[in-house]
Scaffold this active site. Structure first.
Site, PDB file in Angstrom:
ATOM      1  N   LYS A  13       0.865  -1.154   0.165  1.00  0.00           N
ATOM      2  CA  LYS A  13      -0.072  -0.160  -0.178  1.00  0.00           C
ATOM      3  C   LYS A  13       0.877   1.271  -0.023  1.00  0.00           C
ATOM      4  O   LYS A  13       0.769   2.255  -0.876  1.00  0.00           O
ATOM      5  CB  LYS A  13      -0.847  -0.119   1.130  1.00  0.00           C
ATOM      6  N   ARG A  88     -10.443   0.681   8.514  1.00  0.00           N
ATOM      7  CA  ARG A  88      -9.866  -0.668   8.935  1.00  0.00           C
ATOM      8  C   ARG A  88     -10.879  -1.453   9.534  1.00  0.00           C
ATOM      9  O   ARG A  88     -10.633  -2.620   9.795  1.00  0.00           O
ATOM     10  CB  ARG A  88      -8.504  -0.337   9.802  1.00  0.00           C
ATOM     11  N   ARG A 127      11.881  -6.335   5.062  1.00  0.00           N
ATOM     12  CA  ARG A 127      11.975  -4.662   5.431  1.00  0.00           C
ATOM     13  C   ARG A 127      12.445  -4.542   6.922  1.00  0.00           C
ATOM     14  O   ARG A 127      13.043  -3.405   7.105  1.00  0.00           O
ATOM     15  CB  ARG A 127      10.562  -4.296   5.358  1.00  0.00           C
ATOM     16  N   ARG A 133      11.232  -1.212  11.602  1.00  0.00           N
ATOM     17  CA  ARG A 133      10.083  -0.805  12.498  1.00  0.00           C
ATOM     18  C   ARG A 133       9.588  -1.766  13.588  1.00  0.00           C
ATOM     19  O   ARG A 133       9.831  -3.227  13.320  1.00  0.00           O
ATOM     20  CB  ARG A 133       8.881  -1.044  11.425  1.00  0.00           C
ATOM     21  N   ARG A 144      -0.806  -8.643  13.157  1.00  0.00           N
ATOM     22  CA  ARG A 144      -1.349  -7.752  12.303  1.00  0.00           C
ATOM     23  C   ARG A 144      -2.084  -8.370  11.294  1.00  0.00           C
ATOM     24  O   ARG A 144      -3.183  -7.906  10.886  1.00  0.00           O
ATOM     25  CB  ARG A 144      -0.161  -6.864  11.786  1.00  0.00           C
TER      26      ARG A 144
HETATM   27  P1  AP5 Z   1       4.713  -1.365   1.986  1.00  0.00           P
HETATM   28  O1  AP5 Z   1       4.530  -0.841   0.702  1.00  0.00           O
HETATM   29  O2  AP5 Z   1       5.398  -0.930   3.033  1.00  0.00           O
HETATM   30  O3  AP5 Z   1       3.485  -2.387   2.399  1.00  0.00           O
HETATM   31  P2  AP5 Z   1       2.068  -1.730   3.206  1.00  0.00           P
HETATM   32  O4  AP5 Z   1       0.904  -2.513   2.525  1.00  0.00           O
HETATM   33  O5  AP5 Z   1       2.054  -0.257   3.235  1.00  0.00           O
HETATM   34  O6  AP5 Z   1       2.714  -2.414   4.611  1.00  0.00           O
HETATM   35  P3  AP5 Z   1       2.695  -1.827   5.968  1.00  0.00           P
HETATM   36  O7  AP5 Z   1       3.293  -2.867   6.917  1.00  0.00           O
HETATM   37  O8  AP5 Z   1       3.137  -0.602   6.102  1.00  0.00           O
HETATM   38  O9  AP5 Z   1       0.911  -1.803   6.222  1.00  0.00           O
HETATM   39  P4  AP5 Z   1       0.335  -1.872   7.571  1.00  0.00           P
HETATM   40  O10 AP5 Z   1      -1.171  -1.730   7.339  1.00  0.00           O
HETATM   41  O11 AP5 Z   1       0.438  -3.015   8.521  1.00  0.00           O
HETATM   42  O12 AP5 Z   1       0.729  -0.781   8.336  1.00  0.00           O
HETATM   43  P5  AP5 Z   1       0.247   0.698   8.980  1.00  0.00           P
HETATM   44  O13 AP5 Z   1       1.432   1.537   8.699  1.00  0.00           O
HETATM   45  O14 AP5 Z   1      -0.922   1.281   7.896  1.00  0.00           O
HETATM   46  O15 AP5 Z   1       5.565  -2.944   1.392  1.00  0.00           O
HETATM   47  C1  AP5 Z   1       6.325  -3.794   2.564  1.00  0.00           C
HETATM   48  C2  AP5 Z   1       7.347  -4.334   1.894  1.00  0.00           C
HETATM   49  O16 AP5 Z   1       7.296  -4.932   0.632  1.00  0.00           O
HETATM   50  C3  AP5 Z   1       8.506  -3.094   1.537  1.00  0.00           C
HETATM   51  O17 AP5 Z   1       9.611  -3.416   1.979  1.00  0.00           O
HETATM   52  C4  AP5 Z   1       8.378  -2.951  -0.189  1.00  0.00           C
HETATM   53  O18 AP5 Z   1       9.522  -2.422  -0.753  1.00  0.00           O
HETATM   54  C5  AP5 Z   1       8.088  -4.444  -0.485  1.00  0.00           C
HETATM   55  N1  AP5 Z   1       7.341  -4.456  -1.696  1.00  0.00           N
HETATM   56  C6  AP5 Z   1       6.111  -3.646  -1.848  1.00  0.00           C
HETATM   57  N2  AP5 Z   1       5.711  -4.106  -3.156  1.00  0.00           N
HETATM   58  C7  AP5 Z   1       6.226  -5.011  -3.792  1.00  0.00           C
HETATM   59  C8  AP5 Z   1       6.255  -5.851  -4.839  1.00  0.00           C
HETATM   60  N3  AP5 Z   1       5.149  -5.638  -5.627  1.00  0.00           N
HETATM   61  N4  AP5 Z   1       6.966  -6.841  -4.936  1.00  0.00           N
HETATM   62  C9  AP5 Z   1       7.891  -6.943  -4.059  1.00  0.00           C
HETATM   63  N5  AP5 Z   1       8.131  -6.231  -3.079  1.00  0.00           N
HETATM   64  C10 AP5 Z   1       7.412  -5.272  -2.594  1.00  0.00           C
HETATM   65  O19 AP5 Z   1      -0.220   0.610  10.190  1.00  0.00           O
HETATM   66  C11 AP5 Z   1       0.609   0.387  11.383  1.00  0.00           C
HETATM   67  C12 AP5 Z   1      -0.153   0.193  12.750  1.00  0.00           C
HETATM   68  O20 AP5 Z   1      -1.140   1.456  12.880  1.00  0.00           O
HETATM   69  C13 AP5 Z   1      -1.484  -0.770  12.744  1.00  0.00           C
HETATM   70  O21 AP5 Z   1      -0.944  -2.145  12.965  1.00  0.00           O
HETATM   71  C14 AP5 Z   1      -2.264   0.055  13.713  1.00  0.00           C
HETATM   72  O22 AP5 Z   1      -1.750  -0.451  15.082  1.00  0.00           O
HETATM   73  C15 AP5 Z   1      -2.228   1.289  13.628  1.00  0.00           C
HETATM   74  N6  AP5 Z   1      -3.152   1.609  12.704  1.00  0.00           N
HETATM   75  C16 AP5 Z   1      -2.858   2.371  11.508  1.00  0.00           C
HETATM   76  N7  AP5 Z   1      -4.157   2.660  11.023  1.00  0.00           N
HETATM   77  C17 AP5 Z   1      -5.351   2.223  11.694  1.00  0.00           C
HETATM   78  C18 AP5 Z   1      -6.592   2.067  11.718  1.00  0.00           C
HETATM   79  N8  AP5 Z   1      -7.144   2.885  10.376  1.00  0.00           N
HETATM   80  N9  AP5 Z   1      -7.186   1.509  12.522  1.00  0.00           N
HETATM   81  C19 AP5 Z   1      -6.466   1.213  13.553  1.00  0.00           C
HETATM   82  N10 AP5 Z   1      -5.310   1.202  13.761  1.00  0.00           N
HETATM   83  C20 AP5 Z   1      -4.495   1.743  12.685  1.00  0.00           C
END
Ligand code: AP5
Length: 198
Positions: A13, A88, A127, A133, A144
């Site tokens: 994402k 979410r 990552r 992280r 997660r």
């Molecule tokens: P990346 O692009 O970073 O993936 P992502 O989907 O953004 O994954 P995240 O781990 O950041 O998402 P998340 O939903 O767990 O975290 P968030 O910060 O929203 O890609 C991942 C890796 O893969 C990278 O190294 C990249 O280079 C690689 N990659 C990407 N595309 C690729 C491809 N096509 N091929 C190969 N490699 C690839 O949330 C964190 C925390 O915040 C949550 O756990 C929760 O506690 C809180 N939170 C945030 N929003 C809310 C909400 N709305 N409600 C409640 N809690 C919330």
């Protein structure tokens, strides 16, 4: 354009959001990034969410709804936005829908990045080596993923029921995934919101 990215942790994402906001010229609203910044700065919100985030749990609905709405009323969101990580839960999606209705707008489309669990694990462990992280450990990643399955996956049906859901293959190379996102955006612009296949 008001787009939502749906997809489990590691689906890409954040990676694709960087490209899409450039392409659409709209702000990138990453709730995870906003919360991490609040934790780094030690704000009241940061202190409230720190433990949940470290454990891989979703933070409370009321808190994240308030934080996101505060961001969405800023002037740069008037022309559209990309939501990455929000909503979410069904409660968050309901709140967003109601909030946008009061603004006289609605979501244009929801793009779901689909990636199998073993690949998600592989990406997040890779990552962890580079970025360190605190929620990229095997136990927390599993937590997660469980939160996603139980609490966020139901949003697929929520947005399907509104003809707004576009699933795409997130397993492909980054450039290919982006090309598919661009073609979805073109379909949304052309007013063809119902995807052909599931
Ligand atoms: P990346 O692009 O970073 O993936 P992502 O989907 O953004 O994954 P995240 O781990 O950041 O998402 P998340 O939903 O767990 O975290 P968030 O910060 O929203 O890609 C991942 C890796 O893969 C990278 O190294 C990249 O280079 C690689 N990659 C990407 N595309 C690729 C491809 N096509 N091929 C190969 N490699 C690839 O949330 C964190 C925390 O915040 C949550 O756990 C929760 O506690 C809180 N939170 C945030 N929003 C809310 C909400 N709305 N409600 C409640 N809690 C919330």
């Amino acid at each position: 354009m008001r787009i939502i990215f749906l997809g489990p942790p590691g689906a890409g994402k954040g990676t694709q959001a960087g490209r899409l906001v450039n392409y659409l010229q709209v702000p990138h609203i990453s709730t995870g990034e906003m919360l991490r910044q609040a934790v780094r700065e030690g704000t009241k919100v940061g202190q409230q969410v720190q433990l949940d985030m470290k454990a891989g749990r979703l933070v409370p609905d009321a808190l994240i709804i308030a934080v996101t709405q505060e961001r969405l009323v800023e002037p740069d969101c008037a022309k559209g936005f990309l939501l990455d990580g929000f909503p979410r839960t069904i409660l968050q999606a309901d709140a967003l829908e109601r909030f946008l209705a009061t603004e006289g707008t609605e979501i244009s489309g929801t793009i779901e990045l689909r990636v199998p669990q073993d690949e998600l694990f592989r990406r997040l462990m890779a990552r962890a080596q580079k970025e360190g992280r605190t929620d990229d450990t095997p136990e927390v990643i599993q937590g997660r993923l469980n939160e996603y399955t139980q609490r966020t996956q139901p949003l697929v049906e929520f947005y399907k029921a509104r003809n707004l859901h576009f699933p795409i293959n997130g397993l492909a190379a980054v450039d290919d995934v982006f090309a598919e996102i661009q073609s979805v955006v073109a379909r949304i612009r052309a007013g063809q919101p119902q995807p052909k296949t599931e």
